[in-house]
Design an enzyme around this catalytic site. Structure first.
Site, mmCIF file in Angstrom:
data_model
loop_
_atom_site.group_PDB
_atom_site.id
_atom_site.type_symbol
_atom_site.label_atom_id
_atom_site.label_comp_id
_atom_site.label_asym_id
_atom_site.label_seq_id
_atom_site.Cartn_x
_atom_site.Cartn_y
_atom_site.Cartn_z
ATOM 1 C CB CYS A 158 11.565 24.100 23.898
ATOM 2 S SG CYS A 158 10.802 25.576 24.155
ATOM 3 N N PRO A 159 14.594 25.690 22.177
ATOM 4 C CG PRO A 159 15.582 26.498 20.242
ATOM 5 C CD PRO A 159 14.355 25.619 20.743
#
Length: 335
Positions: A158-159
């Site tokens: 989950c950047p």
């Protein structure tokens, strides 16, 4: 050659995907800073504009502050707690006030990394060697292209939200963070719409008498409305995956396994699926052999029921039914 063109197109898409992973990974801290800033501004808007107008402030203030505390604390833990890398030793429960106290249970504690009683069918995870980093990879572990490490019970990277992987040790915080985002944004939109009319100038009888700018409040209101719908959808999908005993990666794998098993006239059974109630109980580590249910209302740190080297399975199964050894999908399929 007929197969050369599709292979070339696929290779190009994979290369673009890897470059996108690197780009979003590099921009991750920026996204986290923006999200934190929006949470802070939204909280200030709520405290300055909405909270003073709520009826029975002596009764409503404490739950509102508790929601805010859970929102920020679980976001911090989701960002800062390691997802659990296969090369790292299993963490231990801390002694600080942020760590929840487990129930006193008369059951004999299990070894091999499982913190529940013997009423579960516990089997050690099968291990393999990762072809990308060369490390030992227990079952349910996947190699993250962005982190370049193997993550225990890998769900996704989950950047944009937390700038790291969601895995065994921070998935609970990630899920509760989404839950409190939905609760907070719903309360903001449900309680703030009268103030929105004043901020937009539709109510000419009232004047804007708050420190927060009406433009800022209006922007935050519409952002909360969008986030409530978007994050609510994400949270529902994620919680459903937990309830059926699979991660985001495994949900895609299991669709393939069902087709393979069906082609042989068999039925695929997910060995991790113990039933929706038990799956949720194990995920949040609640119940007689876990922690009290009030740990969902306060931002405590809690270790998962396992260290990722052993798993609770459906009674009678030591692996998935309907899939033979060697048919499991691995990270090598990404190459």
């Amino acid at each position: 050659m007929p197969g050369a063109c599709p292979h070339f197109v696929f290779a190009c898409f994979k290369r673009v995907e890897r470059w996108a992973d690197r780009l979003t990974g590099a921009a991750g801290p920026f996204f986290v800073a923006i999200a934190t800033l929006l949470f802070i501004i939204g909280t200030l808007c709520f405290l300055d504009v909405i909270l003073p107008s709520i009826a029975w402030p002596w009764l409503s203030t404490l739950p509102c502050l508790l929601i805010i505390l859970n929102l920020f604390a679980h976001y911090y833990f989701a960002c800062m707690v390691s997802p659990g890398f296969a090369s790292d030793p299993p963490p231990r429960t801390g002694n600080g006030f942020i760590w929840a106290k487990k129930r006193q249970t008369p059951h004999r504690p299990l070894t091999n990394g499982v913190r529940w009683s013997a009423n579960l069918n516990i089997t050690p995870a099968s291990t393999s060697r990762c072809a990308k980093c060369g490390g030992s990879k227990p079952e349910r572990t996947h190699h993250c292209r962005v982190c370049n490490r193997c993550v225990l019970k890998y769900d996704h990277h989950c950047p944009v939200g937390i700038n790291q992987c969601v895995g065994l040790h921070n998935e609970r915080h990630f899920a509760l963070f989404m839950a409190y985002v939905v609760i907070a944004t719903f309360c903001f939109t449900a309680l703030g719409w009268p103030h929105l009319f004043v901020a937009l100038g539709f109510n000419f009888n009232d004047e804007w008498e708050h420190r927060m700018s009406p433009v800022v409040f209006s922007i935050i209101y519409f952002l909360c409305l969008v986030m409530c719908l978007a994050v609510g959808t994400m949270f529902t999908w994620h919680l459903w995956g937990v309830a059926v005993g699979e991660t985001a990666v495994e949900s895609q794998d299991h669709e393939h396994y069902q087709q393979v098993a069906q082609s042989r006239g068999e039925i695929f059974q997910n060995s991790y699926d113990l039933g929706k109630f038990k799956n949720l109980q194990l995920f949040f580590n609640l119940g007689p052999d876990g922690y009290p249910i009030y740990t969902l209302l306060f931002p405590f740190r809690i270790l998962p029921y396992t260290d990722g080297r052993s798993w609770a399975r459906k009674p009678g199964l030591e692996r998935h039914h309907g899939i033979y050894v060697g048919e499991e999908l691995t990270d090598e399929e990404d190459n």
